[in-house]
Design a protein around this motif. Structure first.
Motif, PDB file in Angstrom:
ATOM      1  N   GLU A 248       0.822  -1.213   0.000  1.00 29.28           N
ATOM      2  CA  GLU A 248       0.000   0.000   0.000  1.00 29.28           C
ATOM      3  C   GLU A 248       0.857   1.266   0.000  1.00 29.28           C
ATOM      4  O   GLU A 248       0.522   2.259  -0.659  1.00 29.28           O
ATOM      5  CB  GLU A 248      -0.935  -0.012   1.222  1.00 29.28           C
ATOM      6  CG  GLU A 248      -2.013  -1.088   1.182  1.00 29.28           C
ATOM      7  CD  GLU A 248      -1.507  -2.489   1.493  1.00 29.28           C
ATOM      8  OE1 GLU A 248      -2.259  -3.454   1.271  1.00 29.28           O
ATOM      9  OE2 GLU A 248      -0.339  -2.629   1.953  1.00 29.28           O
ATOM     10  N   HIS A 251       2.295   1.645  -3.481  1.00 32.48           N
ATOM     11  CA  HIS A 251       1.249   2.085  -4.407  1.00 32.48           C
ATOM     12  C   HIS A 251       1.003   3.587  -4.264  1.00 32.48           C
ATOM     13  O   HIS A 251       0.881   4.315  -5.252  1.00 32.48           O
ATOM     14  CB  HIS A 251      -0.041   1.304  -4.131  1.00 32.48           C
ATOM     15  CG  HIS A 251      -1.182   1.702  -5.003  1.00 32.48           C
ATOM     16  ND1 HIS A 251      -2.406   2.114  -4.497  1.00 32.48           N
ATOM     17  CD2 HIS A 251      -1.295   1.782  -6.355  1.00 32.48           C
ATOM     18  CE1 HIS A 251      -3.211   2.409  -5.487  1.00 32.48           C
ATOM     19  NE2 HIS A 251      -2.567   2.218  -6.630  1.00 32.48           N
ATOM     20  N   ASP A 257       1.456  -0.213  -9.524  1.00 33.33           N
ATOM     21  CA  ASP A 257       0.307   0.325 -10.247  1.00 33.33           C
ATOM     22  C   ASP A 257      -1.017   0.075  -9.537  1.00 33.33           C
ATOM     23  O   ASP A 257      -1.918   0.902  -9.583  1.00 33.33           O
ATOM     24  CB  ASP A 257       0.248  -0.274 -11.657  1.00 33.33           C
ATOM     25  CG  ASP A 257       1.440   0.153 -12.495  1.00 33.33           C
ATOM     26  OD1 ASP A 257       1.645   1.367 -12.646  1.00 33.33           O
ATOM     27  OD2 ASP A 257       2.181  -0.723 -12.968  1.00 33.33           O
TER      28      ASP A 257
END
Length: 282
Positions: A248, A251, A257
């Motif tokens: 997380e 990201h 992605d």
């Protein structure tokens, strides 16, 4: 031992209470005790906290590919080229790992379809010597890429590794540029190369083919990095933020992605292939 236990144990005809060995499993995240069957039916994801457990190559391939896929043979490479020995011989470590694993090394390749879309899928199994990258892994990765080029389809790789295999020294590090060349050939052929990052993906694997995909998907909560968190923290002498090197966090900072739940992975890959897969001539 109290008197009741002594008396009970002395009665030979009294049946002993038995429990199946793997009836329960403890979630490594929330520490809840779960029914092993319930856990497996939930794709090795904790139904309480959603922690994604590690799964083997066969489970991963069956999860992603449609039924009837073909397994590629494990390429033959020279074993123990350095005659390496620490507390054990390298050959003994390989025998021990193979006794616990259905495959000859840490990287397995399946060729088939994903919801009807042609694809070749390579899976790294952390259960085999920590998914470490040696000559067998590098050669199997390249064989998978060659099969994708021959089939003119996407190559999807699910990574899970602690890094290069120390027992093969510089020969393990040579797999990094070798695999990188194959990702370049996929690009030249106009074929999608998709990476699914699973827990953990670290070391030389992260520094090579794990971060060279056209699209990077990560499973929730998985560890992704090159050097360990303590090494980085001791080097820069600063406290690292919460969730550093987790899916997380990466990201949020543009290194991954998308973060996709395991139950949605096949559908997401199928959608990507609809966009990225070159259309076949009529």
């Amino acid at each position: 031992m109290n008197w009741f236990t002594r008396v009970r144990n002395s009665i030979g005809w009294l049946p002993k209470r038995s429990t199946e060995k793997d009836l329960w499993i403890k979630c490594p995240s929330c520490q809840e005790m779960l029914f092993a069957k319930e856990y497996e039916e939930n794709l090795s994801v904790c139904p309480r906290c959603d922690h994604h457990g590690r799964i083997g190559a066969d489970e991963r391939l069956s999860l992603i590919l449609d039924e009837g896929f073909e397994m590629l043979d494990q390429p033959e490479v020279e074993e123990d080229p350095l005659k390496f020995k620490d507390t054990k011989k390298y050959t003994d470590r390989l025998k021990q790992a193979r006794a616990k694993n259905p495959h000859a090394d840490a990287f397995s390749v399946g060729s088939g379809t994903i919801n009807g879309h042609d694809a070749v899928v390579g899976v790294q199994d952390f259960g085999f010597m920590g998914g470490s990258m040696g000559m067998a892994v590098g050669t199997a990765f390249c064989a998978g890429a060659q099969r994708a080029i021959a089939r003119k389809c996407a190559y999807i790789v699910c990574t899970a590794a602690g890094g290069a295999r120390m027992q093969e020294g510089i020969l393990s590090l040579m797999q990094m540029p070798k695999a990188t060349v194959m990702t370049r050939r996929l690009k030249e052929a106009g074929l999608p190369y998709i990476v699914v990052l699973t827990d953990p993906t670290t070391g030389g694997v992260t520094a090579s083919y794990a971060m060279l995909g056209d699209v990077h998907i990560a499973e929730p909560g998985c560890l992704i990095g090159f050097a360990g968190q303590r090494v980085i923290q001791d080097t820069i002498r600063e406290k690292l933020p919460d969730g550093f090197q987790r899916a997380e966090y990466l990201h949020k900072h543009g290194m991954v992605d998308m973060v996709v739940h395991r139950k949605d992975l096949k559908g997401q890959l199928s959608t990507l292939l609809e966009y990225l897969q070159p259309a076949k001539a009529a």
